[in-house]
Design a protein around this motif. Structure first.
Motif, PDB file in Angstrom:
ATOM      1  N   LEU A  78      -9.096  12.383 -11.968  1.00 26.87           N
ATOM      2  CA  LEU A  78      -8.580  13.267 -13.018  1.00 26.87           C
ATOM      3  C   LEU A  78      -8.890  12.719 -14.404  1.00 26.87           C
ATOM      4  N   LEU A  79      -8.977  11.385 -14.518  1.00 23.98           N
ATOM      5  CA  LEU A  79      -9.259  10.796 -15.834  1.00 23.98           C
ATOM      6  C   LEU A  79     -10.664  11.142 -16.306  1.00 23.98           C
ATOM      7  N   VAL A  80     -11.601  11.264 -15.378  1.00 25.56           N
ATOM      8  CA  VAL A  80     -12.950  11.682 -15.744  1.00 25.56           C
ATOM      9  C   VAL A  80     -12.906  13.096 -16.318  1.00 25.56           C
ATOM     10  N   SER A  81     -12.140  13.941 -15.661  1.00 26.22           N
ATOM     11  CA  SER A  81     -12.005  15.313 -16.166  1.00 26.22           C
ATOM     12  C   SER A  81     -11.320  15.329 -17.525  1.00 26.22           C
ATOM     13  N   LEU A  82     -10.287  14.498 -17.702  1.00 24.91           N
ATOM     14  CA  LEU A  82      -9.581  14.465 -18.982  1.00 24.91           C
ATOM     15  C   LEU A  82     -10.497  13.980 -20.098  1.00 24.91           C
ATOM     16  N   ASP A  83     -11.350  12.990 -19.796  1.00 23.28           N
ATOM     17  CA  ASP A  83     -12.288  12.503 -20.808  1.00 23.28           C
ATOM     18  C   ASP A  83     -13.213  13.617 -21.270  1.00 23.28           C
TER      19      ASP A  83
ATOM     20  N   ASN B  53     -12.879  22.307 -24.412  1.00 23.96           N
ATOM     21  CA  ASN B  53     -13.216  23.633 -23.915  1.00 23.96           C
ATOM     22  C   ASN B  53     -13.321  23.536 -22.396  1.00 23.96           C
ATOM     23  N   VAL B  54     -12.474  24.285 -21.700  1.00 16.03           N
ATOM     24  CA  VAL B  54     -12.432  24.182 -20.240  1.00 16.03           C
ATOM     25  C   VAL B  54     -13.745  24.636 -19.617  1.00 16.03           C
ATOM     26  N   THR B  55     -14.334  25.710 -20.143  1.00 12.67           N
ATOM     27  CA  THR B  55     -15.589  26.227 -19.581  1.00 12.67           C
ATOM     28  C   THR B  55     -16.711  25.210 -19.721  1.00 12.67           C
ATOM     29  N   HIS B  56     -16.853  24.655 -20.937  1.00 12.70           N
ATOM     30  CA  HIS B  56     -17.924  23.685 -21.175  1.00 12.70           C
ATOM     31  C   HIS B  56     -17.708  22.397 -20.379  1.00 12.70           C
ATOM     32  N   ALA B  57     -16.452  21.947 -20.297  1.00 10.99           N
ATOM     33  CA  ALA B  57     -16.165  20.723 -19.555  1.00 10.99           C
ATOM     34  C   ALA B  57     -16.429  20.920 -18.061  1.00 10.99           C
TER      35      ALA B  57
ATOM     36  N   PRO C  63     -11.775  27.434 -12.646  1.00  9.11           N
ATOM     37  CA  PRO C  63     -10.414  27.398 -12.062  1.00  9.11           C
ATOM     38  C   PRO C  63     -10.044  26.014 -11.537  1.00  9.11           C
ATOM     39  N   ALA C  64     -11.033  25.311 -10.949  1.00 11.57           N
ATOM     40  CA  ALA C  64     -10.736  23.968 -10.438  1.00 11.57           C
ATOM     41  C   ALA C  64     -10.352  23.026 -11.567  1.00 11.57           C
ATOM     42  N   LEU C  65     -11.055  23.103 -12.695  1.00 11.86           N
ATOM     43  CA  LEU C  65     -10.726  22.234 -13.820  1.00 11.86           C
ATOM     44  C   LEU C  65      -9.386  22.636 -14.436  1.00 11.86           C
TER      45      LEU C  65
ATOM     46  N   ASP D 105      -5.617  28.221 -32.469  1.00 10.20           N
ATOM     47  CA  ASP D 105      -5.199  29.456 -33.140  1.00 10.20           C
ATOM     48  C   ASP D 105      -6.389  30.320 -33.517  1.00 10.20           C
ATOM     49  N   THR D 106      -7.579  29.710 -33.593  1.00 10.92           N
ATOM     50  CA  THR D 106      -8.765  30.490 -33.951  1.00 10.92           C
ATOM     51  C   THR D 106      -9.327  31.234 -32.745  1.00 10.92           C
ATOM     52  N   GLY D 107      -8.800  30.902 -31.550  1.00  8.58           N
ATOM     53  CA  GLY D 107      -9.310  31.549 -30.341  1.00  8.58           C
ATOM     54  C   GLY D 107     -10.538  30.867 -29.776  1.00  8.58           C
ATOM     55  N   ARG D 108     -10.951  29.751 -30.414  1.00 11.46           N
ATOM     56  CA  ARG D 108     -12.140  29.042 -29.937  1.00 11.46           C
ATOM     57  C   ARG D 108     -11.736  27.656 -29.441  1.00 11.46           C
ATOM     58  N   GLY D 109     -11.840  27.453 -28.163  1.00 11.06           N
ATOM     59  CA  GLY D 109     -11.563  26.149 -27.613  1.00 11.06           C
ATOM     60  C   GLY D 109     -10.094  25.799 -27.622  1.00 11.06           C
TER      61      GLY D 109
END
Length: 333
Positions: free
Chosen positions: A10-15, A22-26, A35-37, A57-61
């Motif tokens: 999980l720490l790799v994912s958190l990094d 950004n969940v999609t980019h990560a 969904p897995a992330l 608040d900007t809707g980006r990331g």
């Protein structure tokens, strides 16, 4: 907070999340689904008792919480250290100019196959690594221990009992023939059993061993051969045969592998012996080692052209030629 071993990934994912926010980019970088992330992020929030990342608040990331900002630097340092371990391993691997392989076997197998393996190592490129082949005596009762202790990397064997834990590949079936000097006064015909036993024999035996299975077979028939010379290895057998009327009974593969056998002739034995399987064996821990694999996958081809020994016509056209043609690698077990 207590991290379990199963939570370390999980720490790799958190990094990646803290860097890209950004969940999609990560998820794309980590090669997992979004969904897995998202599910991993939910687990991280529970572990750290903090939202860690909240929608922008900007809707980006996303925006990192103060807790996440505090974690980012030490987490990045830990990830860099883990990556450096892999880099150092690769650097050590590329910097290794010499790799030693310890190759064991019984006397007959090393005499028959060592020269072929050395020629193969010299002709092949091993990624700029210089190979050092060290041939050592293998103790059959302790083979598995020798592999596990690093005393052996490969084993060349003929008529050898292999522990079930070892992998092996069959190279072919070898057999014994009688060898003498080409102009021996008895001629080059196959001897009768009584003549064979009466001839003066040169035998090669390990310390504490006799000439079995040849002598065991003769004793079972009520015969015994006349042994004039006993040697610990094969290196002087040829010279003795060329200078005397003595004979020797040797594996055919040794003659096919020895370019210095000129002046000798061989013929069939007057009794049948079971074929001797020639194998190359290794420990399963070496299955994926690329250098190890290139060595053990050498075909050791027993070609008829390799048989430099002058053979009687009836022998050359018969079983010897069939044996050499049939000696092909078997399946890995």
């Amino acid at each position: 907070m207590t991290l379990r071993p199963t939570d370390l990934s999980l720490l790799v994912s958190l990094d990646a999340l803290l860097e890209l926010k950004n969940v999609t980019h990560a998820a794309r970088r980590l090669h997992i689904s979004q969904p897995a992330l998202s599910s991993q992020l939910a687990r991280l929030r529970v572990l750290f008792d903090d939202p860690l990342l909240t929608p922008s608040d900007t809707g980006r990331g996303m925006v990192a919480t103060p807790k996440a900002v505090e974690l980012a630097a030490p987490l990045r340092e830990a990830m860099d250290k883990l990556k450096s371990i892999g880099r150092r391993r690769e650097e050590r691997k590329s910097a290794a100019s010499e790799v030693s392989f310890k190759i064991g076997g019984n006397t007959e197998a090393i005499a028959a196959l060592a020269a072929r393996l050395v020629r193969h190592a010299q002709r092949c490129e091993f990624d700029d690594v210089r190979l050092r082949l060290c041939f050592v005596r293998a103790q059959e009762p302790d083979l598995l221990a020798q592999f596990e202790n690093g005393e052996l990397d490969l084993l060349l064997g003929s008529s050898i009992q292999l522990p079930p834990a070892l992998r092996f590949r069959k190279l072919g079936d070898d057999r014994y023939v009688m060898v003498q000097r080409l102009r021996h006064p008895r001629g080059v015909h196959a001897p009768a059993l009584a003549e064979y036993c009466a001839l003066q024999h040169v035998v090669v035996s390990e310390p504490g061993q006799d000439g079995a299975p040849i002598d065991d077979c003769l004793l079972g028939r009520g015969h015994r051969r006349s042994v004039a010379v006993q040697l610990p290895h094969w290196s002087n057998v040829r010279d003795i045969l060329l200078e005397t009327d003595m004979v020797a009974t040797v594996p055919l593969s040794m003659l096919a592998a020895d370019p210095a056998s000129e002046g000798l002739a061989c013929c069939e034995l007057p009794f049948a012996l079971p074929p001797m399987p020639l194998v190359i064996a290794w420990h399963r821990r070496s299955d994926r080692d690329p250098l190890h694999r290139r060595l053990r996958e050498h075909r050791f081809g027993f070609d008829a052209d390799d048989a430099a020994v002058p053979l009687p016509r009836e022998t050359r056209a018969g079983a010897v030629e069939r044996l050499l043609a049939a000696a092909v690698p078997g399946a890995v077990q």
